[in-house]
Motif scaffolding. Structure first.
Motif, PDB file in Angstrom:
ATOM      1  N   ARG A 138       0.378  -1.327  -0.037  1.00 48.57           N
ATOM      2  CA  ARG A 138       0.053   0.132  -0.135  1.00 48.57           C
ATOM      3  C   ARG A 138       0.942   1.490  -0.043  1.00 48.57           C
ATOM      4  NH1 ARG A 138      -2.129  -1.146   5.959  1.00 48.57           N
ATOM      5  NH2 ARG A 138      -0.434  -0.815   7.382  1.00 48.57           N
ATOM      6  N   ASP A 139       1.810   1.286   0.488  1.00 42.37           N
ATOM      7  CA  ASP A 139       3.229   1.960   0.403  1.00 42.37           C
ATOM      8  C   ASP A 139       3.775   2.696  -0.973  1.00 42.37           C
ATOM      9  OD1 ASP A 139       2.596   2.296   3.532  1.00 42.37           O
ATOM     10  OD2 ASP A 139       4.197   0.776   3.276  1.00 42.37           O
ATOM     11  N   ASN A 140       3.082   1.962  -2.140  1.00 38.91           N
ATOM     12  CA  ASN A 140       3.609   2.325  -3.248  1.00 38.91           C
ATOM     13  C   ASN A 140       5.129   2.783  -3.357  1.00 38.91           C
ATOM     14  OD1 ASN A 140       3.580   2.362  -6.187  1.00 38.91           O
ATOM     15  ND2 ASN A 140       3.626   4.278  -5.704  1.00 38.91           N
ATOM     16  N   ARG A 141       5.663   1.974  -2.531  1.00 39.52           N
ATOM     17  CA  ARG A 141       7.046   2.147  -2.582  1.00 39.52           C
ATOM     18  C   ARG A 141       8.435   0.948  -3.480  1.00 39.52           C
ATOM     19  NH1 ARG A 141       5.723   6.240  -1.260  1.00 39.52           N
ATOM     20  NH2 ARG A 141       7.270   6.850   0.383  1.00 39.52           N
ATOM     21  N   PHE A 142       7.684  -0.508  -3.825  1.00 38.04           N
ATOM     22  CA  PHE A 142       8.527  -1.465  -4.527  1.00 38.04           C
ATOM     23  C   PHE A 142       8.781  -1.204  -5.422  1.00 38.04           C
ATOM     24  CE2 PHE A 142       8.551  -5.633  -6.990  1.00 38.04           C
ATOM     25  CZ  PHE A 142       9.967  -5.522  -5.964  1.00 38.04           C
ATOM     26  N   GLY A 143       8.093  -0.537  -6.375  1.00 35.92           N
ATOM     27  CA  GLY A 143       9.051  -0.119  -7.641  1.00 35.92           C
ATOM     28  C   GLY A 143      10.371   0.487  -7.692  1.00 35.92           C
ATOM     29  N   LYS A 144      10.871   1.568  -6.600  1.00 30.33           N
ATOM     30  CA  LYS A 144      11.677   2.135  -6.668  1.00 30.33           C
ATOM     31  C   LYS A 144      12.786   0.869  -5.953  1.00 30.33           C
ATOM     32  CE  LYS A 144      13.843   5.767  -3.259  1.00 30.33           C
ATOM     33  NZ  LYS A 144      13.364   6.659  -2.515  1.00 30.33           N
ATOM     34  N   TYR A 145      12.672   0.131  -4.939  1.00 33.88           N
ATOM     35  CA  TYR A 145      13.552  -0.801  -4.421  1.00 33.88           C
ATOM     36  C   TYR A 145      13.852  -1.816  -5.540  1.00 33.88           C
ATOM     37  CZ  TYR A 145      13.378   2.296  -0.400  1.00 33.88           C
ATOM     38  OH  TYR A 145      13.670   3.175   0.462  1.00 33.88           O
ATOM     39  N   ALA A 146      12.646  -2.545  -6.539  1.00 33.32           N
ATOM     40  CA  ALA A 146      13.119  -3.352  -8.147  1.00 33.32           C
ATOM     41  C   ALA A 146      13.797  -2.476  -8.650  1.00 33.32           C
ATOM     42  CB  ALA A 146      11.600  -3.263  -8.858  1.00 33.32           C
ATOM     43  N   ARG A 147      14.235  -1.427  -8.729  1.00 31.55           N
ATOM     44  CA  ARG A 147      14.706  -0.560  -8.968  1.00 31.55           C
ATOM     45  C   ARG A 147      16.505  -0.408  -8.589  1.00 31.55           C
ATOM     46  NH1 ARG A 147      10.285   2.710 -10.469  1.00 31.55           N
ATOM     47  NH2 ARG A 147      10.930   4.594  -8.990  1.00 31.55           N
ATOM     48  N   ARG A 148      16.616  -0.352  -7.701  1.00 34.81           N
ATOM     49  CA  ARG A 148      17.255  -0.301  -6.334  1.00 34.81           C
ATOM     50  C   ARG A 148      18.135  -1.859  -7.613  1.00 34.81           C
ATOM     51  NH1 ARG A 148      22.410   1.190  -4.860  1.00 34.81           N
ATOM     52  NH2 ARG A 148      22.638   0.199  -2.755  1.00 34.81           N
ATOM     53  N   ILE A 149      17.738  -2.964  -7.335  1.00 37.44           N
ATOM     54  CA  ILE A 149      18.523  -4.007  -7.237  1.00 37.44           C
ATOM     55  C   ILE A 149      18.358  -4.191  -9.101  1.00 37.44           C
ATOM     56  CG2 ILE A 149      17.542  -6.495  -7.551  1.00 37.44           C
ATOM     57  CD1 ILE A 149      15.669  -6.009  -6.043  1.00 37.44           C
ATOM     58  N   ARG A 150      17.646  -3.880  -9.676  1.00 37.19           N
ATOM     59  CA  ARG A 150      18.586  -4.126 -10.959  1.00 37.19           C
ATOM     60  C   ARG A 150      19.852  -2.437 -11.447  1.00 37.19           C
ATOM     61  NH1 ARG A 150      12.810  -3.353 -12.280  1.00 37.19           N
ATOM     62  NH2 ARG A 150      12.246  -5.749 -13.063  1.00 37.19           N
ATOM     63  N   GLN A 151      19.716  -1.683 -10.686  1.00 35.35           N
ATOM     64  CA  GLN A 151      20.965  -0.570 -10.701  1.00 35.35           C
ATOM     65  C   GLN A 151      22.186  -1.906  -9.978  1.00 35.35           C
ATOM     66  OE1 GLN A 151      18.960   2.752  -8.703  1.00 35.35           O
ATOM     67  NE2 GLN A 151      18.045   3.444 -10.121  1.00 35.35           N
ATOM     68  N   ALA A 152      21.818  -2.383  -9.066  1.00 31.31           N
ATOM     69  CA  ALA A 152      22.917  -2.655  -8.722  1.00 31.31           C
ATOM     70  C   ALA A 152      23.276  -4.454  -9.358  1.00 31.31           C
ATOM     71  CB  ALA A 152      22.462  -3.237  -7.327  1.00 31.31           C
ATOM     72  N   GLY A 153      22.796  -3.691 -10.697  1.00 29.81           N
ATOM     73  CA  GLY A 153      23.110  -5.465 -11.526  1.00 29.81           C
ATOM     74  C   GLY A 153      22.092  -6.616 -11.058  1.00 29.81           C
ATOM     75  N   GLY A 154      21.668  -6.867 -10.428  1.00 30.85           N
ATOM     76  CA  GLY A 154      20.737  -8.136  -9.771  1.00 30.85           C
ATOM     77  C   GLY A 154      19.596  -8.016 -10.444  1.00 30.85           C
ATOM     78  N   LEU A 155      18.823  -9.544 -10.752  1.00 31.82           N
ATOM     79  CA  LEU A 155      17.646  -9.760 -11.094  1.00 31.82           C
ATOM     80  C   LEU A 155      16.596  -9.583  -9.739  1.00 31.82           C
ATOM     81  CD1 LEU A 155      18.286 -12.662 -13.039  1.00 31.82           C
ATOM     82  CD2 LEU A 155      18.438 -10.014 -13.277  1.00 31.82           C
ATOM     83  N   VAL A 156      15.308  -8.722 -10.007  1.00 32.42           N
ATOM     84  CA  VAL A 156      14.467  -9.469  -9.411  1.00 32.42           C
ATOM     85  C   VAL A 156      13.696 -10.934  -9.617  1.00 32.42           C
ATOM     86  CG1 VAL A 156      11.795  -7.962  -8.491  1.00 32.42           C
ATOM     87  CG2 VAL A 156      14.332  -7.116  -9.477  1.00 32.42           C
ATOM     88  N   VAL A 157      13.841 -11.265  -7.869  1.00 30.71           N
ATOM     89  CA  VAL A 157      12.607 -13.124  -7.951  1.00 30.71           C
ATOM     90  C   VAL A 157      11.520 -12.890  -6.986  1.00 30.71           C
ATOM     91  CG1 VAL A 157      13.082 -15.186  -8.142  1.00 30.71           C
ATOM     92  CG2 VAL A 157      14.846 -13.528  -9.355  1.00 30.71           C
ATOM     93  N   PRO A 158      10.638 -12.625  -7.213  1.00 30.81           N
ATOM     94  CA  PRO A 158       9.931 -12.703  -5.812  1.00 30.81           C
ATOM     95  C   PRO A 158      10.160 -14.274  -5.524  1.00 30.81           C
ATOM     96  CG  PRO A 158       8.127 -11.622  -7.910  1.00 30.81           C
ATOM     97  CD  PRO A 158       9.694 -11.880  -8.547  1.00 30.81           C
ATOM     98  N   ALA A 159       9.587 -14.480  -4.143  1.00 29.33           N
ATOM     99  CA  ALA A 159       9.733 -15.951  -3.429  1.00 29.33           C
ATOM    100  C   ALA A 159       8.871 -16.612  -2.478  1.00 29.33           C
ATOM    101  CB  ALA A 159      11.482 -15.119  -2.820  1.00 29.33           C
ATOM    102  N   HIS A 160       8.926 -17.558  -2.785  1.00 25.62           N
ATOM    103  CA  HIS A 160       7.620 -18.455  -2.121  1.00 25.62           C
ATOM    104  C   HIS A 160       6.318 -17.897  -2.587  1.00 25.62           C
ATOM    105  CE1 HIS A 160       8.239 -16.158   1.038  1.00 25.62           C
ATOM    106  NE2 HIS A 160       9.727 -16.868   1.055  1.00 25.62           N
ATOM    107  N   PRO A 161       5.761 -17.650  -3.152  1.00 25.36           N
ATOM    108  CA  PRO A 161       4.211 -16.345  -3.539  1.00 25.36           C
ATOM    109  C   PRO A 161       3.328 -16.731  -3.187  1.00 25.36           C
ATOM    110  CG  PRO A 161       4.919 -17.085  -5.813  1.00 25.36           C
ATOM    111  CD  PRO A 161       5.944 -17.300  -5.539  1.00 25.36           C
ATOM    112  N   HIS A 162       3.241 -17.938  -2.708  1.00 28.31           N
ATOM    113  CA  HIS A 162       2.235 -18.712  -2.456  1.00 28.31           C
ATOM    114  C   HIS A 162       1.949 -19.521  -1.059  1.00 28.31           C
ATOM    115  CE1 HIS A 162      -1.279 -17.448  -5.865  1.00 28.31           C
ATOM    116  NE2 HIS A 162      -0.343 -17.574  -6.120  1.00 28.31           N
ATOM    117  N   ALA A 163       3.458 -18.711  -0.388  1.00 31.45           N
ATOM    118  CA  ALA A 163       3.919 -19.518   1.247  1.00 31.45           C
ATOM    119  C   ALA A 163       2.445 -18.655   1.883  1.00 31.45           C
ATOM    120  CB  ALA A 163       5.128 -19.205   1.487  1.00 31.45           C
ATOM    121  N   THR A 164       2.019 -19.927   2.913  1.00 25.95           N
ATOM    122  CA  THR A 164       1.528 -18.993   3.944  1.00 25.95           C
ATOM    123  C   THR A 164       2.062 -18.882   5.355  1.00 25.95           C
ATOM    124  OG1 THR A 164       1.346 -21.590   4.593  1.00 25.95           O
ATOM    125  CG2 THR A 164      -0.103 -21.158   3.220  1.00 25.95           C
ATOM    126  N   CYS A 165       3.324 -18.046   5.344  1.00 21.60           N
ATOM    127  CA  CYS A 165       3.687 -17.956   6.736  1.00 21.60           C
ATOM    128  C   CYS A 165       2.965 -16.705   7.114  1.00 21.60           C
ATOM    129  CB  CYS A 165       5.059 -17.954   7.343  1.00 21.60           C
ATOM    130  SG  CYS A 165       6.503 -17.973   5.429  1.00 21.60           S
TER     131      CYS A 165
END
Length: 523
Positions: A291-318
């Motif tokens: 709801r804070d609409n911040r994830f896009g900024k930090y996804a770009r941070r990952i790519r700017q640092a040469g990384g890939l953005v990989v959502p993990a275990h998207p349907h985990a129940t914890c």
């Protein structure tokens, strides 16, 4: 809110609004001069130690509905050699089905707590009850470096709070004296000796004792080699402190070189994302919700640092593990996480629906999201490399492995024993492999072929945008076989392969032994 029992602890609490919804408590103060430490120790909560140590203790209670983060300011004077923090909290009994208390902890230095992490000095979540920081060393999960004067903040993260509230106690000890020497970090190389263009096996979601794992980097590297892996990615929760501790596990080894990529599991309250293969020393903040609409900024941070953005275990129940940010920023998605279970089956179906949507929207084979699988291993008996992502790459390097993952030239296998070769062939000899496109006319005949080994008593399924359109006979006990199927591009926009164990009951499919990314058909 916070019970003030000690000199230097203010009573006033200040609420801070914004993306990292937080509460800041009154500050804790210490003697301003090293010479005053011994005198002050007698009036504080602990005795003076070598070099002069002073301790302060803060107690308080957080109610249900507390902010995601509570910051306790600590006024650190000059001349401090080490800061040590210990904490405890009550865990009262709660009714069945009700969350009990769980309190995470970390720290930010004099640079502040603003999002982006300039002041970040470490995070251990709920894995440790105490930590220290000094110039020459720090507790795993924390960054060594000088303890400079200014306002530091102990970050408390009430993960869940019982109906009775969360009563906590934080003890801070400062030790005065000359700082040690800060060691310059050494990082693993970004390239290893490989086999040229080949299929390389990797596990990109692993936890060491630098977060909530129980294994050292050396133990993980040994298990990775034993599992037949060529590369791994470090992904400790919300800290990059492990990056400087992997260099001696890479490079030449009797069991083969191991490429070690550096990253982080960014653990937000609305899901986790693996930052895969970022530049050494990259920190990615996690203190926000969807709801804070911040994830896009930090996804770009990952790519700017040469990384890939990989959502993990998207349907985990914890709590907080289910992915809520959408997949618009994803470079790949972790469909299979650890031992195959119902949540992985849901993730697989959800990913397949995204493939269908990408075809329907006319985006072709360029903009789809590839799938991968990782172990998420933390401690014994969690196996490293179960599952593992097998990537076709030009060489064993960070750039080449990432390019193969991003292009979807990969399949996922439950172990090194399972190997696949998957292709599609057109009437004039046209050919495409995993992640590629077979450019044929809509009515041209297409032959799809899967060669599999290491999968005894398994069945092969070919899945298209219509669903499962072919299921093979059971493979022999030897575990090897070839399965072919003929189709056209107008009948199947893509084909992907699944290798499944025998079903436990009725029409329910058996657990995966392996699956591929798709081959797209048609021009």
């Amino acid at each position: 809110m916070c019970e003030d029992e000690h000199h230097g602890v203010g009573r006033r609490a200040l609420f801070v609004t914004g993306a990292a919804a937080a509460l800041t408590l009154g500050s804790v103060t210490f003697p301003s001069e090293a010479a005053d430490a011994a005198d002050a120790a007698g009036a504080a909560d602990g005795p003076s130690g070598p070099g002069g140590s002073v301790t302060r203790t803060v107690r308080g209670t957080l109610p249900t509905g507390s902010p995601d983060f509570v910051y306790l300011p600590v006024e650190v004077p000059s001349g401090v050699r080490e800061i040590k923090v210990a904490y405890t909290y009550e865990r009262p009994a709660v009714p069945a089905g009700t969350a009990g208390n769980a309190l995470d902890i970390g720290i930010f230095d004099q640079h502040g707590t603003e999002l982006g992490g300039r002041g970040f000095r470490g995070w251990s979540g709920g894995a440790r009850t105490e930590f220290f920081i000094r110039a020459d060393d720090a507790t795993p999960g924390y960054l060594p470096g000088p303890v400079r004067a200014g306002t530091w903040h102990i970050a408390l993260g009430p993960y869940t709070v019982a109906p009775q509230g969360l009563a906590y106690e934080v003890t801070i000890t400062l030790t005065y004296g000359e700082p040690g020497e800060t060691v310059k970090p050494v990082y693993p190389p970004s390239r290893a000796r490989g086999r040229g263009r080949a299929w390389y096996r990797g596990d990109c979601h692993l936890h060491s004792w630098y977060s909530d794992g129980r294994r050292t980097p050396a133990e993980i590297a040994a298990l990775a080699r034993a599992a037949g892996l060529d590369f791994i990615n470090t992904s400790d929760h919300n800290t990059h402190s492990a990056h400087a501790h992997w260099a001696d596990q890479a490079g030449p080894h009797p069991d083969g070189e191991l490429l070690i990529l550096l990253g982080e599991e960014v653990t937000t309250r609305n899901g986790h994302v693996v930052a895969l293969g970022t530049d050494p020393g990259t920190f990615v903040d996690w203190r926000y919700r969807a709801r804070d609409n911040r994830f896009g900024k930090y996804a770009r941070r990952i790519r700017q640092a040469g990384g890939l953005v990989v959502p993990a275990h998207p349907h985990a129940t914890c709590v907080g593990c289910n992915w809520k940010f959408g997949f618009g920023e994803a470079d790949a998605v972790e469909v299979w996480n650890g031992a195959y279970g119902p949540d992985d089956e849901v993730s697989l179906a959800d990913w397949d629906s995204m493939l269908v949507a990408s075809v329907r929207e006319g985006r072709g084979s360029r903009d789809w999201i590839p799938a991968m699988g990782n172990s998420d291993a933390h401690r014994d008996p969690d196996p490293v490399g179960t599952p593992q992502t097998v990537v076709l790459a030009d060489e064993l390097s960070r750039a080449a492995i990432q390019e193969g993952i991003r292009a979807g030239r990969s399949y996922v296998a439950e172990s090194k024993a399972v190997s696949l070769s998957f292709s599609a062939t057109g009437p004039k000899g046209e050919h495409a492999g995993i992640g590629g496109r077979l450019k044929v006319a809509g009515d041209d005949p297409v032959t799809v072929r899967l060669d599999v080994s290491g999968a005894p008593r398994c069945t092969v399924r070919f899945v298209t945008d219509q669903g499962v359109l072919h299921t093979s006979a059971v493979l022999p006990v030897a575990g090897s076989g070839t399965v072919e199927w003929r189709t056209t591009a107008q009948y199947a926009a893509y084909v992907r392969a699944e290798v499944r164990h025998e079903a436990a009951a009725g029409p329910v499919p058996g657990a995966l032994a392996a699956f591929t990314n798709p081959i797209f058909l048609g021009r």
